[in-house]
Design a protein around this motif. Structure first.
Motif, mmCIF file in Angstrom:
data_model
loop_
_atom_site.group_PDB
_atom_site.id
_atom_site.type_symbol
_atom_site.label_atom_id
_atom_site.label_comp_id
_atom_site.label_asym_id
_atom_site.label_seq_id
_atom_site.Cartn_x
_atom_site.Cartn_y
_atom_site.Cartn_z
ATOM 1 N N MET A 1 0.995 -1.190 0.307
ATOM 2 C CA MET A 1 -0.145 0.129 -0.328
ATOM 3 C C MET A 1 0.365 1.480 0.227
ATOM 4 O O MET A 1 1.582 1.100 0.929
ATOM 5 C CB MET A 1 -0.784 0.151 1.154
ATOM 6 N N SER A 2 0.680 2.476 -0.507
ATOM 7 C CA SER A 2 0.919 3.325 -1.183
ATOM 8 C C SER A 2 0.885 4.732 -0.808
ATOM 9 O O SER A 2 0.735 5.136 -1.529
ATOM 10 C CB SER A 2 2.536 3.276 -1.463
ATOM 11 N N GLY A 3 -0.477 4.884 0.120
ATOM 12 C CA GLY A 3 -1.097 6.136 0.675
ATOM 13 C C GLY A 3 -2.594 6.198 -0.128
ATOM 14 O O GLY A 3 -2.569 5.297 -1.872
ATOM 15 N N ILE A 4 -3.471 6.748 -0.174
ATOM 16 C CA ILE A 4 -4.268 7.485 -1.482
ATOM 17 C C ILE A 4 -3.428 8.381 -2.272
ATOM 18 O O ILE A 4 -3.502 9.852 -1.683
ATOM 19 C CB ILE A 4 -6.180 7.928 -0.437
ATOM 20 N N THR A 5 -3.808 8.176 -3.489
ATOM 21 C CA THR A 5 -3.683 9.259 -4.517
ATOM 22 C C THR A 5 -4.956 9.975 -4.773
ATOM 23 O O THR A 5 -6.141 9.141 -5.027
ATOM 24 C CB THR A 5 -2.911 8.514 -5.305
ATOM 25 N N ILE A 6 -5.205 11.057 -4.824
ATOM 26 C CA ILE A 6 -5.970 12.005 -6.068
ATOM 27 C C ILE A 6 -5.429 12.308 -6.750
ATOM 28 O O ILE A 6 -4.472 12.471 -7.949
ATOM 29 C CB ILE A 6 -6.877 13.271 -5.326
ATOM 30 N N LYS A 7 -6.388 11.380 -8.449
ATOM 31 C CA LYS A 7 -5.418 11.150 -9.419
ATOM 32 C C LYS A 7 -6.242 13.019 -10.658
ATOM 33 O O LYS A 7 -7.556 13.035 -10.649
ATOM 34 C CB LYS A 7 -6.425 10.109 -10.335
ATOM 35 N N SER A 8 -5.465 12.969 -11.103
ATOM 36 C CA SER A 8 -5.355 14.241 -11.755
ATOM 37 C C SER A 8 -6.545 14.120 -12.951
ATOM 38 O O SER A 8 -7.127 13.253 -13.619
ATOM 39 C CB SER A 8 -3.976 15.125 -12.255
ATOM 40 N N ALA A 9 -6.389 14.984 -13.961
ATOM 41 C CA ALA A 9 -7.454 14.821 -15.136
ATOM 42 C C ALA A 9 -6.744 13.642 -15.972
ATOM 43 O O ALA A 9 -7.366 13.257 -16.637
ATOM 44 C CB ALA A 9 -8.505 15.991 -15.925
ATOM 45 N N ALA A 10 -5.590 14.392 -16.454
ATOM 46 C CA ALA A 10 -4.702 13.410 -17.138
ATOM 47 C C ALA A 10 -4.527 12.174 -16.704
ATOM 48 O O ALA A 10 -4.744 11.016 -17.907
ATOM 49 C CB ALA A 10 -3.207 14.560 -17.420
ATOM 50 N N ASP A 11 -5.195 11.978 -15.749
ATOM 51 C CA ASP A 11 -4.351 10.688 -15.051
ATOM 52 C C ASP A 11 -5.749 9.610 -15.650
ATOM 53 O O ASP A 11 -5.136 8.007 -15.957
ATOM 54 C CB ASP A 11 -3.803 10.862 -13.251
ATOM 55 N N GLU A 198 -13.397 10.470 -1.672
ATOM 56 C CA GLU A 198 -13.207 12.392 -2.617
ATOM 57 C C GLU A 198 -13.217 12.370 -3.560
ATOM 58 O O GLU A 198 -12.838 10.863 -4.364
ATOM 59 C CB GLU A 198 -11.876 12.442 -1.952
ATOM 60 N N ALA A 199 -13.258 13.304 -4.641
ATOM 61 C CA ALA A 199 -12.916 13.055 -5.916
ATOM 62 C C ALA A 199 -11.514 12.933 -6.449
ATOM 63 O O ALA A 199 -11.007 13.374 -6.232
ATOM 64 C CB ALA A 199 -14.204 14.386 -6.577
ATOM 65 N N GLY A 200 -11.595 12.073 -7.077
ATOM 66 C CA GLY A 200 -10.512 11.559 -7.990
ATOM 67 C C GLY A 200 -10.134 10.752 -7.202
ATOM 68 O O GLY A 200 -9.160 10.326 -7.443
ATOM 69 N N MET A 201 -10.036 9.870 -7.123
ATOM 70 C CA MET A 201 -9.786 8.949 -5.586
ATOM 71 C C MET A 201 -9.979 7.544 -6.151
ATOM 72 O O MET A 201 -11.133 7.590 -7.240
ATOM 73 C CB MET A 201 -10.779 8.395 -4.128
ATOM 74 N N THR A 202 -9.430 6.369 -6.986
ATOM 75 C CA THR A 202 -9.670 4.992 -7.408
ATOM 76 C C THR A 202 -9.187 4.393 -7.136
ATOM 77 O O THR A 202 -8.496 3.788 -6.346
ATOM 78 C CB THR A 202 -8.608 5.385 -8.882
ATOM 79 N N ILE A 203 -10.767 3.440 -7.041
ATOM 80 C CA ILE A 203 -10.923 2.352 -6.572
ATOM 81 C C ILE A 203 -10.996 0.390 -6.775
ATOM 82 O O ILE A 203 -12.271 1.402 -7.331
ATOM 83 C CB ILE A 203 -11.773 2.197 -4.679
ATOM 84 N N ALA A 204 -10.141 -0.588 -6.760
ATOM 85 C CA ALA A 204 -10.175 -1.104 -7.234
ATOM 86 C C ALA A 204 -11.583 -2.331 -6.487
ATOM 87 O O ALA A 204 -11.244 -2.708 -4.921
ATOM 88 C CB ALA A 204 -9.610 -2.321 -7.720
ATOM 89 N N ILE A 205 -12.970 -2.113 -6.765
ATOM 90 C CA ILE A 205 -13.768 -2.834 -5.474
ATOM 91 C C ILE A 205 -14.289 -4.248 -6.332
ATOM 92 O O ILE A 205 -14.695 -4.361 -7.997
ATOM 93 C CB ILE A 205 -15.490 -2.090 -6.324
ATOM 94 N N GLU A 206 -14.093 -5.566 -5.337
ATOM 95 C CA GLU A 206 -13.985 -6.410 -5.759
ATOM 96 C C GLU A 206 -14.602 -7.784 -4.970
ATOM 97 O O GLU A 206 -14.156 -8.372 -4.075
ATOM 98 C CB GLU A 206 -12.286 -6.981 -5.990
ATOM 99 N N PRO A 207 -15.229 -7.844 -4.822
ATOM 100 C CA PRO A 207 -16.475 -8.413 -4.087
ATOM 101 C C PRO A 207 -15.779 -10.384 -4.453
ATOM 102 O O PRO A 207 -15.826 -10.575 -5.525
ATOM 103 C CB PRO A 207 -17.937 -8.465 -3.808
ATOM 104 N N MET A 208 -16.067 -10.660 -3.000
ATOM 105 C CA MET A 208 -14.943 -12.470 -3.769
ATOM 106 C C MET A 208 -15.972 -13.287 -2.234
ATOM 107 O O MET A 208 -16.316 -12.816 -1.265
ATOM 108 C CB MET A 208 -14.375 -12.516 -2.962
#
Ligand code: MF3
Ligand code: CO
Length: 259
Positions: A1-11, A198-208
């Motif tokens: 894990m490496s911290g929550i990152t907020i992505k820019s429009a370009a990201d 928060e807006a710009g967070m990207t998360i993988a949601i993965e029910p198993m």
């Protein structure tokens, strides 16, 4: 894990490109998978498609993982290693794909039916996908990760299924696994404490989701996770962008039949 990152429009545009490659690979695999085929053949198809799109398979060599994708059959929950296993009539097959391009990852999974699958197992696959869509109803500004988790768990358990606790979803971006953790269950110790979205967070949601017990075991290959009771398990995952409005799915642009 490496911290929550907020992505820019370009990201986000780069992540969308990686996500599309993942989606296309999954659609190709879902169409290709058939009785008699080995899981290694599916890995080969994925590896060459990902390469043809100018990307790299995120999983290959990740902590020593030896293949490009994960193929988890029946009682295998996740991280099944493609090999000599031949798909047979009535199997369910979870396909998990990650692609890396222009510095960003996409990650998604689908569970597909091979031949004639018993209705009760088809229901497990259907409900697991529904769990994801129940979860993202809460993937909105101001909510917490635990709101998503609670929705997923409530839906799964309303059908008597077991929610895997030993593995969780995750933030994703320049790294395949970033903060925050995205569990599919909640308890009073954690509820209301998880990260706020928060807006710009990207998360993988993965029910198993398991047909029986939530308990899992790891096989001696060091990767494959199986249900403790040998009953089937299903997996469904998308990379999700939190926005000011509705969440945006970066690995699902077009709904295709059978996935
Ligand atoms: N989708 C899986 C995950 O999010 C992929 C990891 S498989 C691995 O953890 F082989 F790369 F570890
Ligand atoms: Co993942």
């Amino acid at each position: 894990m490496s911290g929550i990152t907020i992505k820019s429009a370009a990201d986000i545009e780069k992540m969308d490109e990686a996500g599309r490659i993942v989606e296309e690979t999954l659609n190709l695999l879902a169409k290709s998978a058939e009785i008699g085929m080995t899981t290694q053949e599916l890995d080969d198809i994925a590896a060459s498609y990902i390469k043809s799109r100018g990307a790299e398979a995120s999983f290959l060599n990740y902590n020593g993982y030896p293949r490009s994708i994960c193929t988890s059959v029946n009682e295998q929950v996740v991280h099944g290693i493609p090999g000599t296993y031949r798909l047979k009539d009535g199997d369910i097959l979870s396909l998990d794909v990650g692609a890396y391009k222009n510095g960003f990852h996409g990650d998604a999974a689908r569970t597909v039916l091979i031949g004639n699958v018993p209705e009760e197992t088809q229901k497990l696959v259907r409900v697991t996908k529904e769990c994801f869509f129940e979860g993202i109803r809460y993937a909105k500004l101001g909510n917490r990760i635990s709101d998503i988790a609670k929705a997923i768990q409530t839906h799964a358990e309303s059908h008597g299924y077991g929610v895997v606790r030993d593995l969780v979803g995750h933030g994703i971006g320049r790294n395949m696994h970033e903060d925050p953790e995205v569990p599919n269950f909640w308890d009073t110790a954690h509820f209301g404490r998880g990260a706020r979205l928060e807006a710009g967070m990207t998360i993988a949601i993965e029910p198993m989701i398991n047909a029986g017990t939530a308990r899992v075991l790891q096989l001696s290959d060091g990767w494959t996770v199986v249900t403790a009771d040998g009953k089937p398990s299903a997996h469904y995952e998308n990379t999700v962008l939190i926005t000011e409005g509705e969440p945006r799915l970066l690995t699902l642009h077009e709904e295709e039949e059978g996935t």
